[in-house]
Design a protein around this motif. Structure first.
Motif, mmCIF file in Angstrom:
data_model
loop_
_atom_site.group_PDB
_atom_site.id
_atom_site.type_symbol
_atom_site.label_atom_id
_atom_site.label_comp_id
_atom_site.label_asym_id
_atom_site.label_seq_id
_atom_site.Cartn_x
_atom_site.Cartn_y
_atom_site.Cartn_z
ATOM 1 N N ILE A 142 9.418 13.729 1.827
ATOM 2 C CA ILE A 142 9.162 12.399 2.384
ATOM 3 C C ILE A 142 10.420 11.551 2.234
ATOM 4 O O ILE A 142 11.112 11.631 1.219
ATOM 5 C CB ILE A 142 7.986 11.709 1.662
ATOM 6 N N VAL A 143 10.694 10.749 3.232
ATOM 7 C CA VAL A 143 11.782 9.773 3.152
ATOM 8 C C VAL A 143 11.171 8.390 3.331
ATOM 9 O O VAL A 143 10.448 8.148 4.295
ATOM 10 C CB VAL A 143 12.854 10.025 4.232
ATOM 11 N N MET A 144 11.441 7.506 2.363
ATOM 12 C CA MET A 144 10.998 6.117 2.450
ATOM 13 C C MET A 144 12.214 5.262 2.796
ATOM 14 O O MET A 144 13.228 5.295 2.091
ATOM 15 C CB MET A 144 10.394 5.661 1.121
ATOM 16 N N ALA A 145 12.128 4.522 3.893
ATOM 17 C CA ALA A 145 13.221 3.632 4.292
ATOM 18 C C ALA A 145 12.658 2.223 4.422
ATOM 19 O O ALA A 145 11.637 2.017 5.079
ATOM 20 C CB ALA A 145 13.814 4.091 5.623
ATOM 21 N N ARG A 146 13.304 1.260 3.805
ATOM 22 C CA ARG A 146 12.821 -0.118 3.889
ATOM 23 C C ARG A 146 13.964 -1.072 4.213
ATOM 24 O O ARG A 146 15.122 -0.808 3.920
ATOM 25 C CB ARG A 146 12.118 -0.544 2.604
ATOM 26 N N GLU A 147 13.602 -2.179 4.829
ATOM 27 C CA GLU A 147 14.561 -3.232 5.170
ATOM 28 C C GLU A 147 15.766 -2.679 5.928
ATOM 29 O O GLU A 147 16.920 -2.998 5.628
ATOM 30 C CB GLU A 147 15.030 -3.953 3.892
ATOM 31 N N LEU A 148 15.505 -1.842 6.907
ATOM 32 C CA LEU A 148 16.579 -1.194 7.662
ATOM 33 C C LEU A 148 17.496 -2.221 8.324
ATOM 34 O O LEU A 148 17.027 -3.196 8.929
ATOM 35 C CB LEU A 148 15.985 -0.267 8.716
ATOM 36 N N ARG B 247 0.801 -1.227 0.000
ATOM 37 C CA ARG B 247 0.000 0.000 0.000
ATOM 38 C C ARG B 247 0.832 1.274 0.000
ATOM 39 O O ARG B 247 0.271 2.366 -0.069
ATOM 40 C CB ARG B 247 -0.925 0.015 1.220
ATOM 41 N N VAL B 248 2.140 1.151 0.098
ATOM 42 C CA VAL B 248 2.952 2.355 0.278
ATOM 43 C C VAL B 248 2.821 3.303 -0.910
ATOM 44 O O VAL B 248 2.792 4.534 -0.740
ATOM 45 C CB VAL B 248 4.431 1.983 0.538
ATOM 46 N N ASN B 249 2.706 2.769 -2.131
ATOM 47 C CA ASN B 249 2.575 3.651 -3.290
ATOM 48 C C ASN B 249 1.261 4.419 -3.246
ATOM 49 O O ASN B 249 1.210 5.619 -3.576
ATOM 50 C CB ASN B 249 2.667 2.841 -4.586
ATOM 51 N N GLN B 250 0.171 3.775 -2.811
ATOM 52 C CA GLN B 250 -1.111 4.463 -2.674
ATOM 53 C C GLN B 250 -1.018 5.567 -1.625
ATOM 54 O O GLN B 250 -1.552 6.668 -1.808
ATOM 55 C CB GLN B 250 -2.203 3.468 -2.280
ATOM 56 N N THR B 251 -0.343 5.265 -0.517
ATOM 57 C CA THR B 251 -0.200 6.263 0.543
ATOM 58 C C THR B 251 0.581 7.473 0.049
ATOM 59 O O THR B 251 0.215 8.617 0.331
ATOM 60 C CB THR B 251 0.510 5.629 1.754
ATOM 61 N N VAL B 252 1.648 7.239 -0.695
ATOM 62 C CA VAL B 252 2.440 8.351 -1.237
ATOM 63 C C VAL B 252 1.608 9.165 -2.227
ATOM 64 O O VAL B 252 1.680 10.404 -2.243
ATOM 65 C CB VAL B 252 3.721 7.818 -1.899
ATOM 66 N N GLN B 253 0.799 8.499 -3.040
ATOM 67 C CA GLN B 253 -0.073 9.218 -3.981
ATOM 68 C C GLN B 253 -1.044 10.125 -3.234
ATOM 69 O O GLN B 253 -1.300 11.266 -3.637
ATOM 70 C CB GLN B 253 -0.849 8.216 -4.850
ATOM 71 N N LEU C 198 8.280 11.296 -5.241
ATOM 72 C CA LEU C 198 8.107 9.889 -4.883
ATOM 73 C C LEU C 198 6.894 9.283 -5.579
ATOM 74 O O LEU C 198 6.903 8.102 -5.939
ATOM 75 C CB LEU C 198 7.981 9.737 -3.364
ATOM 76 N N ALA C 199 5.841 10.091 -5.767
ATOM 77 C CA ALA C 199 4.654 9.581 -6.452
ATOM 78 C C ALA C 199 4.961 9.200 -7.901
ATOM 79 O O ALA C 199 4.320 8.311 -8.469
ATOM 80 C CB ALA C 199 3.542 10.621 -6.416
ATOM 81 N N ALA C 200 5.956 9.861 -8.498
ATOM 82 C CA ALA C 200 6.329 9.583 -9.884
ATOM 83 C C ALA C 200 7.493 8.599 -9.995
ATOM 84 O O ALA C 200 7.886 8.222 -11.102
ATOM 85 C CB ALA C 200 6.701 10.894 -10.586
ATOM 86 N N ASP C 201 8.050 8.175 -8.870
ATOM 87 C CA ASP C 201 9.225 7.302 -8.877
ATOM 88 C C ASP C 201 8.796 5.858 -9.092
ATOM 89 O O ASP C 201 8.053 5.303 -8.275
ATOM 90 C CB ASP C 201 9.967 7.433 -7.541
ATOM 91 N N PRO C 202 9.229 5.206 -10.169
ATOM 92 C CA PRO C 202 8.788 3.830 -10.444
ATOM 93 C C PRO C 202 9.219 2.827 -9.367
ATOM 94 O O PRO C 202 8.610 1.766 -9.232
ATOM 95 C CB PRO C 202 9.449 3.514 -11.793
ATOM 96 N N ARG C 203 10.256 3.157 -8.605
ATOM 97 C CA ARG C 203 10.707 2.235 -7.549
ATOM 98 C C ARG C 203 9.662 2.051 -6.452
ATOM 99 O O ARG C 203 9.667 1.037 -5.759
ATOM 100 C CB ARG C 203 12.016 2.750 -6.942
ATOM 101 N N MET C 204 8.775 3.017 -6.296
ATOM 102 C CA MET C 204 7.787 2.945 -5.224
ATOM 103 C C MET C 204 6.683 1.913 -5.492
ATOM 104 O O MET C 204 5.942 1.554 -4.600
ATOM 105 C CB MET C 204 7.147 4.322 -5.015
ATOM 106 N N LYS C 205 6.600 1.431 -6.732
ATOM 107 C CA LYS C 205 5.496 0.544 -7.098
ATOM 108 C C LYS C 205 5.755 -0.918 -6.760
ATOM 109 O O LYS C 205 4.813 -1.712 -6.697
ATOM 110 C CB LYS C 205 5.199 0.678 -8.589
ATOM 111 N N ASN C 206 6.998 -1.295 -6.576
ATOM 112 C CA ASN C 206 7.315 -2.705 -6.360
ATOM 113 C C ASN C 206 8.202 -2.920 -5.141
ATOM 114 O O ASN C 206 9.152 -3.698 -5.177
ATOM 115 C CB ASN C 206 8.006 -3.272 -7.606
ATOM 116 N N LEU C 207 7.886 -2.233 -4.064
ATOM 117 C CA LEU C 207 8.684 -2.352 -2.850
ATOM 118 C C LEU C 207 8.394 -3.673 -2.140
ATOM 119 O O LEU C 207 7.291 -4.206 -2.226
ATOM 120 C CB LEU C 207 8.386 -1.181 -1.909
#
Length: 292
Positions: free
Chosen positions: A194-200, A177-183, A215-224
């Motif tokens: 916004i800072v997105m941090a994963r797998e810290l 859901r993170v991409n929806q939240t960023v949108q 971030l809403a336009a960043d393709p990396r946010m779609k497949n986290l």
């Protein structure tokens, strides 16, 4: 100096043990001592605790590990509380990080304290604080808001509520859901950083920084994948123009005194009350409706 796990005599009570959020070696020696010495062990997932203890050479020695999580808490809590009343030492750990932070355990600690049992804390890893530290965003005032609601309407309202807070806001979010939240954050304020941090602390740790629009336009946010933390900068101050102040005052002066109208407009627009009061006086004098 060689580090080693000690078989210490623990004080009776509930010991809340912070465990690694990724790298197993992030556990503290204090945490290992408590896991080694507690008379009773409780865990959100017993397999995770056993694996952690095996990694660090902490033996069970016939001790029982009680599963304590959201789905069985009401059934398991009485047994743990009874052990505490018998002056036993109980160590509780969630799957990862600091117990009670977006994890089960809150009612256990509350009820333990309510019955007069001592509650101890073994500090250590926390995904929320780790993400805040590396974000580069202000840390003098921050709010941990947990997970947003899963439904779209509830999430949008929830995000708008916290987005207005004058503090750095920390969220946990599902990678699905993170991409929806960023949108939705983009719709609220496109320029919010916004800072997105994963797998810290894990092998595939990733940090993405940018505005909500970026971030809403960043393709990396779609497949986290993995555990995700979002850190939101404080809202951009809105500078009200003269026309906005005048319109707000005119609307309120229809049914308010000058003083009350000035107070409300100053509060809503984040302006100094003295300046708004002077503007309100000028407006009411011009319209011939001066009333304090």
């Amino acid at each position: 100096m060689a580090a080693h796990v000690e078989a210490v005599t623990l004080e009776p009570g509930l010991h809340l043990v912070a465990t690694p959020i990724g790298a197993a070696r992030d556990i503290t020696l204090h945490a290992l001592d408590v896991l080694n010495s507690a008379e009773l062990l409780a865990a959100e997932d017993t397999r995770v605790m056993r694996h952690l203890m095996d990694i660090h050479g902490v033996p069970l020695r016939g001790r029982r590990i009680i599963a304590y999580h959201d789905h069985n808490a009401e059934r398991q809590r009485p047994a743990i509380l009874a052990a505490l009343r018998d002056d036993r030492s109980v160590a509780y750990a969630s799957d990862a990080g600091t117990p009670l932070v977006a994890d089960p355990g809150y009612r256990l600690a509350r009820d333990a304290a309510a019955q007069g049992s001592r509650v101890h804390v073994v500090p250590g890893p926390s995904a929320a604080l780790a993400a805040l530290s590396l974000s580069g965003l202000p840390s003098d005032r921050f709010l941990f808001a947990g997970f947003p609601p899963s439904t779209k309407a509830a999430r949008a309202s929830w995000l708008r509520q916290w987005a207005m807070i004058d503090a750095t806001v920390i969220l946990f979010e599902s990678p699905r859901r993170v991409n929806q939240t960023v949108q939705e954050l983009f719709e609220i304020e496109a320029n919010r950083v916004i800072v997105m941090a994963r797998e810290l602390t894990k092998k595939f740790e990733e940090v993405i920084r940018g505005t909500a629009a970026e971030l809403a336009a960043d393709p990396r946010m779609k497949n986290l994948k993995g555990e995700v933390v979002l850190i939101l900068d404080r809202p951009t101050p809105v500078v009200a123009g003269e026309d906005q102040v005048r319109a707000a005052l005119q609307e309120r002066l229809k049914n308010m005194t000058v003083k009350d109208a000035a107070r409300e407009v100053a509060r809503d627009l984040g302006l100094r009350r003295r300046d708004v009061y002077q503007a309100a006086l000028a407006l009411s004098a011009r319209d011939g409706t001066c009333e304090d």
